[in-house]
Design a protein around this motif. Structure first.
Motif, mmCIF file in Angstrom:
data_model
loop_
_atom_site.group_PDB
_atom_site.id
_atom_site.type_symbol
_atom_site.label_atom_id
_atom_site.label_comp_id
_atom_site.label_asym_id
_atom_site.label_seq_id
_atom_site.Cartn_x
_atom_site.Cartn_y
_atom_site.Cartn_z
ATOM 1 N N GLN A 232 -12.360 39.347 42.191
ATOM 2 C CA GLN A 232 -11.637 40.168 43.162
ATOM 3 C C GLN A 232 -11.787 39.598 44.581
ATOM 4 O O GLN A 232 -10.881 39.686 45.394
ATOM 5 C CB GLN A 232 -12.254 41.569 43.088
ATOM 6 N N THR A 233 -12.953 38.987 44.848
ATOM 7 C CA THR A 233 -13.194 38.518 46.220
ATOM 8 C C THR A 233 -14.144 37.330 46.224
ATOM 9 O O THR A 233 -14.848 37.080 45.244
ATOM 10 C CB THR A 233 -13.775 39.668 47.069
ATOM 11 N N ASP A 234 -14.147 36.639 47.316
ATOM 12 C CA ASP A 234 -15.034 35.476 47.459
ATOM 13 C C ASP A 234 -16.447 35.953 47.770
ATOM 14 O O ASP A 234 -16.676 36.643 48.768
ATOM 15 C CB ASP A 234 -14.496 34.605 48.599
ATOM 16 N N LEU A 235 -17.372 35.596 46.905
ATOM 17 C CA LEU A 235 -18.778 35.960 47.129
ATOM 18 C C LEU A 235 -19.553 34.695 47.479
ATOM 19 O O LEU A 235 -19.916 33.907 46.607
ATOM 20 C CB LEU A 235 -19.375 36.583 45.866
ATOM 21 N N THR A 236 -19.749 34.496 48.748
ATOM 22 C CA THR A 236 -20.432 33.282 49.193
ATOM 23 C C THR A 236 -21.378 33.621 50.347
ATOM 24 O O THR A 236 -21.041 34.441 51.204
ATOM 25 C CB THR A 236 -19.404 32.238 49.684
ATOM 26 N N ASN B 38 -18.924 32.380 41.114
ATOM 27 C CA ASN B 38 -17.583 31.956 40.694
ATOM 28 C C ASN B 38 -16.859 33.108 39.994
ATOM 29 O O ASN B 38 -17.504 34.052 39.513
ATOM 30 C CB ASN B 38 -17.699 30.743 39.767
ATOM 31 N N PRO B 39 -15.515 33.022 39.925
ATOM 32 C CA PRO B 39 -14.757 34.131 39.326
ATOM 33 C C PRO B 39 -15.161 34.463 37.885
ATOM 34 O O PRO B 39 -14.977 35.588 37.430
ATOM 35 C CB PRO B 39 -13.308 33.626 39.388
ATOM 36 N N ASP B 40 -15.737 33.511 37.178
ATOM 37 C CA ASP B 40 -16.163 33.811 35.799
ATOM 38 C C ASP B 40 -17.590 34.373 35.751
ATOM 39 O O ASP B 40 -18.146 34.570 34.669
ATOM 40 C CB ASP B 40 -16.061 32.555 34.928
ATOM 41 N N GLY B 41 -18.163 34.611 36.927
ATOM 42 C CA GLY B 41 -19.502 35.206 36.953
ATOM 43 C C GLY B 41 -20.622 34.179 36.934
ATOM 44 O O GLY B 41 -21.795 34.523 37.053
ATOM 45 N N SER B 42 -20.254 32.907 36.786
ATOM 46 C CA SER B 42 -21.283 31.871 36.885
ATOM 47 C C SER B 42 -21.609 31.646 38.364
ATOM 48 O O SER B 42 -20.886 32.107 39.244
ATOM 49 C CB SER B 42 -20.798 30.577 36.227
ATOM 50 N N VAL B 43 -22.713 30.932 38.607
ATOM 51 C CA VAL B 43 -23.190 30.778 39.979
ATOM 52 C C VAL B 43 -23.354 29.301 40.298
ATOM 53 O O VAL B 43 -23.864 28.528 39.484
ATOM 54 C CB VAL B 43 -24.548 31.500 40.151
ATOM 55 N N THR B 44 -22.891 28.915 41.479
ATOM 56 C CA THR B 44 -23.167 27.564 41.967
ATOM 57 C C THR B 44 -23.996 27.696 43.236
ATOM 58 O O THR B 44 -23.664 28.503 44.116
ATOM 59 C CB THR B 44 -21.865 26.799 42.264
ATOM 60 N N ALA B 45 -25.066 26.921 43.287
ATOM 61 C CA ALA B 45 -25.935 26.962 44.467
ATOM 62 C C ALA B 45 -26.084 25.560 45.014
ATOM 63 O O ALA B 45 -26.204 24.601 44.255
ATOM 64 C CB ALA B 45 -27.289 27.531 44.092
ATOM 65 N N TRP B 46 -26.052 25.455 46.321
ATOM 66 C CA TRP B 46 -26.231 24.162 46.984
ATOM 67 C C TRP B 46 -27.530 24.231 47.786
ATOM 68 O O TRP B 46 -27.718 25.141 48.596
ATOM 69 C CB TRP B 46 -25.077 23.877 47.946
ATOM 70 N N THR B 47 -28.411 23.283 47.550
ATOM 71 C CA THR B 47 -29.660 23.262 48.308
ATOM 72 C C THR B 47 -29.742 22.002 49.152
ATOM 73 O O THR B 47 -29.283 20.933 48.739
ATOM 74 C CB THR B 47 -30.888 23.357 47.381
ATOM 75 N N GLY B 48 -30.340 22.138 50.297
ATOM 76 C CA GLY B 48 -30.586 20.978 51.156
ATOM 77 C C GLY B 48 -31.760 20.152 50.695
ATOM 78 O O GLY B 48 -31.974 19.040 51.163
ATOM 79 N N THR C 57 -19.783 44.053 36.653
ATOM 80 C CA THR C 57 -20.434 42.751 36.474
ATOM 81 C C THR C 57 -20.127 41.833 37.652
ATOM 82 O O THR C 57 -19.199 42.070 38.427
ATOM 83 C CB THR C 57 -19.923 42.067 35.198
ATOM 84 N N TRP C 58 -20.890 40.739 37.724
ATOM 85 C CA TRP C 58 -20.636 39.732 38.759
ATOM 86 C C TRP C 58 -19.200 39.222 38.651
ATOM 87 O O TRP C 58 -18.515 39.045 39.650
ATOM 88 C CB TRP C 58 -21.606 38.553 38.607
ATOM 89 N N ALA C 59 -18.756 38.965 37.428
ATOM 90 C CA ALA C 59 -17.412 38.411 37.249
ATOM 91 C C ALA C 59 -16.355 39.380 37.774
ATOM 92 O O ALA C 59 -15.392 38.971 38.424
ATOM 93 C CB ALA C 59 -17.168 38.097 35.774
ATOM 94 N N GLN C 60 -16.554 40.648 37.513
ATOM 95 C CA GLN C 60 -15.561 41.639 37.954
ATOM 96 C C GLN C 60 -15.443 41.670 39.477
ATOM 97 O O GLN C 60 -14.359 41.848 40.023
ATOM 98 C CB GLN C 60 -15.927 43.033 37.426
ATOM 99 N N ILE C 61 -16.589 41.466 40.148
ATOM 100 C CA ILE C 61 -16.531 41.470 41.611
ATOM 101 C C ILE C 61 -15.993 40.140 42.128
ATOM 102 O O ILE C 61 -15.164 40.092 43.032
ATOM 103 C CB ILE C 61 -17.935 41.752 42.204
ATOM 104 N N ALA C 62 -16.466 39.045 41.496
ATOM 105 C CA ALA C 62 -16.128 37.719 42.018
ATOM 106 C C ALA C 62 -14.663 37.357 41.798
ATOM 107 O O ALA C 62 -14.101 36.574 42.559
ATOM 108 C CB ALA C 62 -17.027 36.667 41.376
#
Lengths: 156, 745
Positions: free
Chosen positions: B577-581, B459-469, B570-575
């Protein structure tokens, strides 16, 4: 009939059918859903709450019988978010729960157990929780949780 | 420092210990406002022609609708080669079969109205056991002409046993048990104005449930959304989507009302699928030095009234030889229908039955040749240098250290001292006999030839969301997966959210069963995280004006390797700027083969038959451990549930097909005083078949403990002439076995 029960310090007054069970009153009228129903024979203990401080299986008590009395459920055990009851903290620390369905009843029964016996042996914990069934943990870590909450050594 | 491999307290627990979980019956969502309550009217007889008259019930207070088979306009659905009606259609075939559905405005009106549904049961002859089914005197499905609805007959040749000094044969019952998770089955459903059904379901796999419900209703999968709230245990019995879910979805549409349904425990015990229920005949032959030369396993599965799950006896055949190399092996399987509750998966699903058969056979063989059971096992183990090992029944084991597992357990237990104590008691004529029971096992996990989905977004704030099956229901998988991702991405666990169990969020998945979640679901997230790291690395390299190959990710910051002064991204700096998925599907269908050794120590009062489980020492090797807390928890649970099958649990029927263990007052869950503290021995043998090197642990300890405890009870009685008794080893059964042995002597 009208029933008034003090639940976790708040009085809940509702018109209910005579046959209403305490567990349903707690869940439906008071809207507190931590207390679960796991059987229909008073065998599993998932619905255990404190009635005037004594642990009871709330599926075998009529709401009418609790009229004018005080009930404590899992939700009433702790204060603020950071202020957990020692048993709540210990169940987490010792991995005393997996699916969590028996946990509210298991914690309430443990509160009652420690009230009567603040420093139980492991066997006394096992005997004291005989009326509360857990299908996930094999009980080992539940015993650890009660030992931990009573300030005694655990067996990891 | 890596948190993988350290004991991390679960992130799931806070809600569960403060306000309780949100199980399906706890849902207070807006779509369910004003929902009616549902109850199925279930057959109280095992086999009968039925006619249903709902008119009196329709007039009862609060009744919204009563539906019977005559109302349903759904296409028929198949259970194996036969049709299983959605609601009993002319004939009922087991006690608990749904006959009608009642909807009322208030919960307490349900039972009153259900009582008024007038069902006429005209009894038919009952097939209540495997033996009765095999005689074929009464055939449940006349069109089939037989009760044997699956037959995989192997080539049997008695010449296989030529050259054996000892050959013995025994039929071993693996009794029917009830998975009976503490949260019974429940569902809620509502059709939206968009024409879609939302079904909240206590299930182990929302996506397969969606497919089954959509097919049953005759609508597109896209028209159904299944949401899995907290699930209070499944143990395999919540893998399948039962006919009830489809009927509820249909009834919601027909009545135009949202519906809540939760069954009672007594209903659960007769109408949720049961497990095990096999009759296994073993023939084992070999030399007096302990070498087994030939083994035959004939599996007969009681499928219950509708053969919903036919893979169980096949899986038993697949794992027939366990941890041993036998030169000649013959197997067969048959599945029969009976007037009992349908059988499906239960913790281990086919593998516990295989292990119980071979481990009992090894003890019978050991007793016959007068050799210690540990020694007989050691002689026949597949050796570490033989992996990957192709078993004669078609499994390809990945890795294993079977002798090591056994030796570790024997040492931890003080086996020699225990045997000495046993001899001392026997010599002294102590009425309390000591029994030692061994089981060494290998099982197959993630063996369903399917993979699993995994998706990650930074996410843009550097947090992460993961979806598992995967779809956990007590295993603590959220924590385990968050640990893996935290380790890999350098993001703290409290900044990682794991989501699962909503088909709108995770459309493609297989779910949680067969101990597959970490090895497949975990590997999928590992792969997705790898892809996200590569995406981010390229962007970070641009910003840092460095080559991507020179960048390293440390504690969530991409920096130039060996040049800390150049700063980092940092992750936030990249996220921002762009969609990291990254969205992946992991798995080529290669299963893994966890293994272990268990030793049970029991005391049996030979005057009363009472069995006390004193100790259980277990080595369960499932490769590298991500979270020892969850890993041990799964083992504890498995040990308890497996021991319970050996000692207590059985779902019994009388000759008329009436269940006699239909409440928790009759059906024995094991309770805290009946179990000892568990003694766990650690061992980690990685697999090469997934990205984490891990194997499944959800079922392992159940598989090992049942035969260990069973063998211990028989061992305790062996000096009195008892060679075998079937499970559960209740006081009555032990006492009867002793009485028979005394008579024979």
């Amino acid at each position: 009939m009208k029933v008034s029960i003090e639940i976790n310090g708040t009085t809940v007054s509702e018109e209910v059918e005579d046959r209403t069970l305490l567990v349903h009153f707690v869940r439906e009228q008071a809207g507190l859903t931590a207390t679960n129903i796991g059987c229909d024979t008073t065998s599993c203990g998932a619905c255990t709450v404190l009635l005037d401080g004594e642990s009871v299986k709330s599926c075998t008590v009529l709401a009418a019988q609790a009229d004018g009395h005080a009930v404590t459920t899992l939700e009433g055990l702790h204060g603020d978010e950071g202020d957990l009851h020692p048993l709540q903290r210990a169940f987490r620390e010792e991995h005393g729960l997996q699916c969590g369905f028996c946990t509210p009843g298991m914690i309430m029964a443990s509160v009652s157990l420690l009230e009567g016996n603040p420093k139980p042996t492991r066997q006394e914990v096992r005997d004291g929780l005989e009326g509360n069934l857990c299908r996930c943990t094999g009980y080992h870590n539940i015993v650890n949780a009660v030992m931990n909450a009573s300030g005694q050594e655990v067996q990891r | 420092m890596s948190i993988v491999g350290t004991r991390v307290v679960r992130i799931e627990d806070h809600q569960l210990i403060t306000r309780g979980g949100t199980y399906v019956e706890d849902l207070r969502v807006e779509a369910l406002t004003g929902a009616v309550h549902a109850m199925f009217v279930r057959s109280p007889v095992a086999h009968a022609r039925v006619t249903v008259d709902a008119s009196a019930a329709l007039d009862a207070p609060g009744v919204v609708a009563v539906y019977t088979a005559a109302d349903l306009d759904l296409a028929p659905h198949k259970a194996g080669p036969v049709v299983e009606p959605w609601l009993a259609d002319g004939v009922v075939r087991y006690v608990g079969e749904p006959v009608a559905l009642v909807l009322t405005e208030e919960r307490y009106q349900l039972a009153d109205a259900a009582e008024l549904v007038d069902v006429d049961y005209d009894p038919l002859d009952v097939v209540a056991s495997i033996d009765a089914a095999l005689t074929g005197e009464t055939v449940l499905f006349p069109d089939q002409g037989t009760n044997v609805l699956q037959a995989g007959d192997g080539e049997f040749d008695d010449a296989a046993f030529a050259g054996c000094e000892v050959v013995l044969s025994h039929t071993i019952l693996n009794q029917r048990v009830a998975p009976a998770p503490l949260e019974v089955r429940g569902a809620a459903c509502a059709w939206g104005e968009d024409g879609r059904l939302t079904l909240w379901l206590s299930t182990q796999n929302a996506q397969i449930s969606r497919a089954t419900v959509a097919k049953g209703l005759g609508v597109e999968a896209a028209d159904v959304r299944v949401v899995t709230p907290d699930v209070g245990g499944g143990f395999g019995a919540k893998i399948g989507t039962d006919p009830e879910s489809v009927v509820l979805g249909w009834a919601s549409k027909r009545s135009g009302r949202a519906i809540r349904w939760v069954e009672t425990r007594s209903e659960n015990l007769v109408s949720m699928t049961h497990g095990r229920a096999q009759q296994n005949t073993v023939t084992i032959g070999g030399r007096r030095d302990g070498t087994v030369l030939a083994f035959r396993l004939e599996v007969v599965q009681d499928a219950g009234a509708y053969p919903r799950t036919m893979f169980l006896p096949t899986l038993t055949e697949l794992m027939a030889t366990g941890v041993y190399h036998f030169p000649k092996v013959e197997t067969s399987n048959r599945a029969v229908v009976t007037n009992t509750t349908p059988i499906a998966a239960y913790r281990g699903a086919g593998r516990p039955e295989a292990t119980a058969a071979i481990e009992r056979a090894m003890d019978l063989f050991a007793a016959e040749i007068g050799m210690d059971p540990a020694e007989v096992r050691r002689v026949n183990f597949i050796r570490p240098d033989e992996f990957p090992y192709s078993s004669p029944t078609g499994a390809t084991y990945d890795t294993g250290e079977y002798a090591k597992a056994l030796d570790q357990v024997l040492e931890a237990a003080g086996y020699a001292d225990l045997r000495a104590e046993q001899a001392r008691r026997r010599e002294a004529g102590d009425p309390v006999a000591l029994g030692l029971g061994l089981a060494t096992y290998v099982e197959i996990t993630g063996g369903d030839s399917g993979g699993e989905s995994g998706k990650i977004t930074v996410n843009p704030d550097g947090s992460v969301t993961a979806w598992t099956g995967s779809s956990p229901h007590g295993q603590g998988l959220d924590s385990t997966l968050a640990m893996l991702l935290s380790d890999q991405l350098g993001v703290p666990m409290d900044r990682i959210t794991i989501r699962h169990g909503d088909t709108d969020e995770v459309p493609r998945a297989i779910g949680t069963f067969g101990s597959r979640s970490l090895q497949l679901g975990g590997s999928a997230l590992r792969q997705a995280a790898d892809q996200v790291i590569e995406q981010a690395r390229a962007l970070a390299a641009d910003r840092l004006e460095a080559s991507p190959d020179d960048l390293e990710l440390s504690e969530g910051v991409f920096g130039v390797r060996g040049a800390p002064a150049s700063g980092g991204v940092t992750w936030a700096q990249i996220a921002e700027q762009t969609d990291l998925t990254a969205d992946v599907w992991f798995g080529d269908g290669s299963p893994t083969f966890p293994f272990g050794a268990h030793l049970a120590v029991v005391e049996v009062d030979t005057l009363t038959g009472k069995v006390v489980l004193k100790r259980i020492i277990a080595c369960d090797d499932a490769g590298p451990v991500v979270n020892p807390l969850a890993f041990q928890g799964q083992r504890h649970g498995g040990l308890g549930q497996g021991a319970a099958q050996a000692l207590l649990e059985v779902m019994n029927y009388d000759a008329d097909g009436n269940p006699t263990t239909a409440t928790l007052a009759d059906y024995s869950f094991i309770s805290a005083p009946e179990l000892p503290d568990f003694e766990l021995v650690d061992s980690e043998t990685p697999t090469t078949r997934n990205l984490l090197g891990v194997k499944g642990i959800g079922e392992a300890a159940t598989i090992g403990s049942t035969p260990a405890v069973h063998n211990a009870v028989v061992d305790a009685l062996s000096h009195l002439g008892v060679r075998h008794l079937d499970m559960p080893t209740t006081p009555l059964r032990v006492w009867q076995a002793l009485t028979e042995a005394r008579k024979a002597n």
